[in-house]
Design a protein around this motif. Structure first.
Motif, PDB file in Angstrom:
ATOM      1  N   GLU A 235      11.424   4.145   2.694  1.00 49.39           N
ATOM      2  CA  GLU A 235      10.830   3.234   1.697  1.00 49.39           C
ATOM      3  C   GLU A 235       9.367   2.937   2.024  1.00 49.39           C
ATOM      4  O   GLU A 235       8.531   2.853   1.133  1.00 49.39           O
ATOM      5  N   THR A 236       9.066   2.800   3.299  1.00 48.76           N
ATOM      6  CA  THR A 236       7.688   2.487   3.683  1.00 48.76           C
ATOM      7  C   THR A 236       6.780   3.695   3.436  1.00 48.76           C
ATOM      8  O   THR A 236       5.624   3.538   3.038  1.00 48.76           O
ATOM      9  N   LEU A 237       7.316   4.884   3.643  1.00 45.06           N
ATOM     10  CA  LEU A 237       6.517   6.091   3.378  1.00 45.06           C
ATOM     11  C   LEU A 237       6.274   6.273   1.878  1.00 45.06           C
ATOM     12  O   LEU A 237       5.207   6.710   1.459  1.00 45.06           O
ATOM     13  N   LYS A 238       7.275   5.943   1.086  1.00 44.21           N
ATOM     14  CA  LYS A 238       7.134   6.140  -0.376  1.00 44.21           C
ATOM     15  C   LYS A 238       6.412   4.977  -1.049  1.00 44.21           C
ATOM     16  O   LYS A 238       5.870   5.141  -2.140  1.00 44.21           O
ATOM     17  N   ALA A 239       6.422   3.813  -0.399  1.00 50.88           N
ATOM     18  CA  ALA A 239       5.794   2.631  -1.038  1.00 50.88           C
ATOM     19  C   ALA A 239       5.126   1.774   0.032  1.00 50.88           C
ATOM     20  O   ALA A 239       5.637   0.712   0.397  1.00 50.88           O
ATOM     21  N   PHE A 240       4.016   2.232   0.537  1.00 45.69           N
ATOM     22  CA  PHE A 240       3.236   1.492   1.528  1.00 45.69           C
ATOM     23  C   PHE A 240       2.373   0.499   0.741  1.00 45.69           C
ATOM     24  O   PHE A 240       1.510   0.903  -0.035  1.00 45.69           O
ATOM     25  N   THR A 241       2.619  -0.785   0.900  1.00 48.06           N
ATOM     26  CA  THR A 241       1.944  -1.761   0.026  1.00 48.06           C
ATOM     27  C   THR A 241       0.743  -2.412   0.699  1.00 48.06           C
ATOM     28  O   THR A 241       0.737  -2.633   1.912  1.00 48.06           O
ATOM     29  N   VAL A 242      -0.266  -2.663  -0.099  1.00 49.01           N
ATOM     30  CA  VAL A 242      -1.453  -3.407   0.345  1.00 49.01           C
ATOM     31  C   VAL A 242      -1.814  -4.377  -0.784  1.00 49.01           C
ATOM     32  O   VAL A 242      -2.066  -3.953  -1.917  1.00 49.01           O
ATOM     33  N   ASP A 243      -1.817  -5.656  -0.480  1.00 45.64           N
ATOM     34  CA  ASP A 243      -2.224  -6.647  -1.496  1.00 45.64           C
ATOM     35  C   ASP A 243      -3.738  -6.810  -1.452  1.00 45.64           C
ATOM     36  O   ASP A 243      -4.321  -6.903  -0.374  1.00 45.64           O
ATOM     37  N   VAL A 244      -4.367  -6.822  -2.612  1.00 40.31           N
ATOM     38  CA  VAL A 244      -5.826  -6.961  -2.635  1.00 40.31           C
ATOM     39  C   VAL A 244      -6.206  -8.331  -3.188  1.00 40.31           C
ATOM     40  O   VAL A 244      -5.530  -8.872  -4.069  1.00 40.31           O
ATOM     41  N   THR A 245      -7.308  -8.862  -2.657  1.00 38.87           N
ATOM     42  CA  THR A 245      -7.721 -10.204  -3.075  1.00 38.87           C
ATOM     43  C   THR A 245      -8.866 -10.163  -4.083  1.00 38.87           C
ATOM     44  O   THR A 245      -9.130 -11.141  -4.766  1.00 38.87           O
ATOM     45  N   GLY A 246      -9.586  -9.042  -4.148  1.00 37.14           N
ATOM     46  CA  GLY A 246     -10.697  -8.959  -5.104  1.00 37.14           C
ATOM     47  C   GLY A 246     -11.551  -7.731  -4.840  1.00 37.14           C
ATOM     48  O   GLY A 246     -11.269  -6.953  -3.923  1.00 37.14           O
ATOM     49  N   PRO A 247     -12.600  -7.567  -5.646  1.00 35.41           N
ATOM     50  CA  PRO A 247     -13.483  -6.418  -5.440  1.00 35.41           C
ATOM     51  C   PRO A 247     -14.598  -6.750  -4.444  1.00 35.41           C
ATOM     52  O   PRO A 247     -14.867  -7.917  -4.182  1.00 35.41           O
ATOM     53  N   ARG A 248     -15.243  -5.736  -3.902  1.00 39.18           N
ATOM     54  CA  ARG A 248     -16.480  -5.941  -3.151  1.00 39.18           C
ATOM     55  C   ARG A 248     -17.576  -6.331  -4.143  1.00 39.18           C
ATOM     56  O   ARG A 248     -17.385  -6.332  -5.352  1.00 39.18           O
ATOM     57  N   GLY A 249     -18.763  -6.616  -3.631  1.00 42.83           N
ATOM     58  CA  GLY A 249     -19.842  -7.119  -4.486  1.00 42.83           C
ATOM     59  C   GLY A 249     -20.361  -6.087  -5.482  1.00 42.83           C
ATOM     60  O   GLY A 249     -20.194  -4.878  -5.289  1.00 42.83           O
TER      61      GLY A 249
END
Ligand SMILES: Cc1cc2nc3c(=O)[nH]c(=O)nc-3n(C[C@H](O)[C@H](O)[C@H](O)COP(=O)(O)OP(=O)(O)OC[C@H]3O[C@@H](n4cnc5c(N)ncnc54)[C@H](O)[C@@H]3O)c2cc1C
Length: 416
Positions: free
Chosen positions: A331-345
């Protein structure tokens, strides 16, 4: 006396100057940089994805902000038209994945050089000067005031770009000129931009580039807003790379929405095939430690992260890994998750979203509805598109519309 002054020698400004000059106008092009097309020369990693081989409707479908506004400009110049334009200027083109169009030479410089040759051939006056203000006389547009001289003109085309990559010259001057004429500027926002994450795993893997992974972006309602295969890079602040830049243009509501990146590290293998592979790996390396076996599945800097995320002790022998642990790894290989908080400038963005408000501009001519004789072209407008050559296509099409209309205006003035 100069009749059309073009502010900005980028993609849109050069196109506008060429089109106005081809209509017979006397054109002056103001550009403070030593070279024309400084940003153009770094596009497409120096190869210049000059347009997309698409017709009007396909182009509009790839422009999330301002697509409908561009209907008329794209009707007069679509991707095929841009290709003809450059081939006529002696730049042979080729079409790659996703109908992206590049010069056969793979040199962006050949594109800017061809434009510059055409400007010379048409007798456009190049002024290495920075436009500081519009010249208004009794409320009427009379030209542009530069740092070195004044440029009287019946028509002025502002093609000074947005605020991204300011080292290339686009520093927001276009907005200042537009404001002087009373225009509203929609607040500049970054598009096609790296993304920030507070997940410490990103920093732990900084410098790691993953090729051929599938990136899926989900919004807070778990709806997929983007999914594509390509290359992604972990950085000290979050994630970057071509896939992330493309994805960012689909994440348009950071204020009101939360986004989760789901990375499929093994897109070529479905779950069944990947499970077979894991079983085989564990059987072949039955006496090796789990972290060692992981070395055959993910890049080295990812191993500690995978160990942590799967919750399996690194010294667990492969032959004692349980079915549930194998499932967790899969599951981790197929769905490695990263939550993002926003864009760079916005200065780090490939494209600036926001700019001159579209309802104040005539979509047929790119002319100001507030000040006759004033026109806009390119990124200074509140338009932006996905990756694939669409942003330059906007510059070419709006440059042509503005250039031809400005020259036409001039002719009408002459006829009076
Ligand atoms: C790294 C990178 C790669 C990219 N790759 C691609 C790609 O492959 N394909 C694609 O479609 N798009 C690409 N883009 C986007 C594309 O480059 C822009 O959308 C496009 O250049 C916008 O053209 P423009 O003429 O409106 O603005 P710009 O290219 O920014 O040109 C504006 C010009 O105006 C000048 N100027 C500014 N102020 C003044 C002033 N006061 N007086 C006179 N002149 C002034 C600036 O010096 C500059 O030369 C890329 C962008 C970046 C940053």
């Amino acid at each position: 006396m100069n009749s059309v002054a073009v502010v900005g020698g980028g993609a849109a400004g050069m196109m506008a100057a060429i089109c106005a000059a081809r209509m017979g106008a006397a054109v002056t092009l103001l550009e403070p940089n030593e070279r024309l097309g400084k940003k153009l020369n770094i596009t497409g990693k120096g190869r210049c994805n000059v347009t997309n081989q698409s017709d009007r409707d396909e182009l509009i479908a790839h422009v999330p902000q301002g697509g409908r506004f561009l209907y008329s400009a794209f009707s007069r110049l679509d991707g095929y038209g841009t290709m003809r334009f450059f081939e006529d200027l002696g730049v042979p083109l080729k079409v790659e994945r996703g109908k992206r169009v590049y010069p056969v030479s793979d040199r962006a410089f050949d594109v800017s050089a061809a434009l510059e040759r055409e400007l010379m051939r048409l007798g456009v006056t190049l002024s290495r000067d920075r436009a500081e203000a519009l010249i208004l006389r009794d409320g009427q547009l009379a030209g542009v005031k530069g740092g070195h001289a004044s440029y009287p003109a019946e028509a002025v085309i502002v093609a000074a770009g947005g605020v991204s990559y300011p080292a290339t010259g686009s520093t927001g001057d276009g907005y200042r000129l537009a404001r002087q004429a009373g225009h509203t500027i929609v607040a500049p926002r970054p598009s096609l931009v790296p993304l920030v994450s507070d997940d410490p795993d990103c920093a732990a893997m900084q410098g790691l580039s993953l090729r051929n992974v599938t990136l899926t972006v989900k919004n807070q309602n778990n709806k997929t807003v983007f999914s594509e295969q390509g290359e992604l890079l972990f950085t000290h602040f979050g994630v970057s790379g071509p896939l992330v830049l493309s994805a960012s243009a689909h994440m348009r509501d950071f204020g009101g929405d939360r986004y989760r990146l789901v990375i499929d590290l093994k897109p070529a293998l479905d779950e069944k095939k990947l499970d077979d592979r894991l079983l085989r790996d564990f059987a072949e390396r039955s006496n090796q430690n789990y972290d060692h076996v992981l070395g055959g599945l993910v890049p080295r800097s990812m191993i500690p992260v995978m160990v942590r995320r799967t919750g399996v002790a690194p010294d667990t022998k492969a032959n004692s890994i349980t079915k549930a642990q194998r499932r967790k790894l899969l599951e981790t290989l197929k769905a490695f998750t990263v939550d993002v908080t926003g864009p760079r400038g916005v200065e780090e963005a490939i494209v600036t979203s926001g700019g001159v408000k579209l309802s104040e501009v005539d979509p047929k001519t790119m002319g100001s509805k507030l000040l006759p004789g004033l026109y806009f072209a390119g990124e200074v407008l509140d338009v932006d598109a996905y990756t694939g050559g669409f942003n330059l296509q906007i510059a070419w099409a709006t440059g042509k519309a503005a250039g031809e209309a400005a020259a036409d205006d001039f002719k009408k003035v002459q006829a009076l």
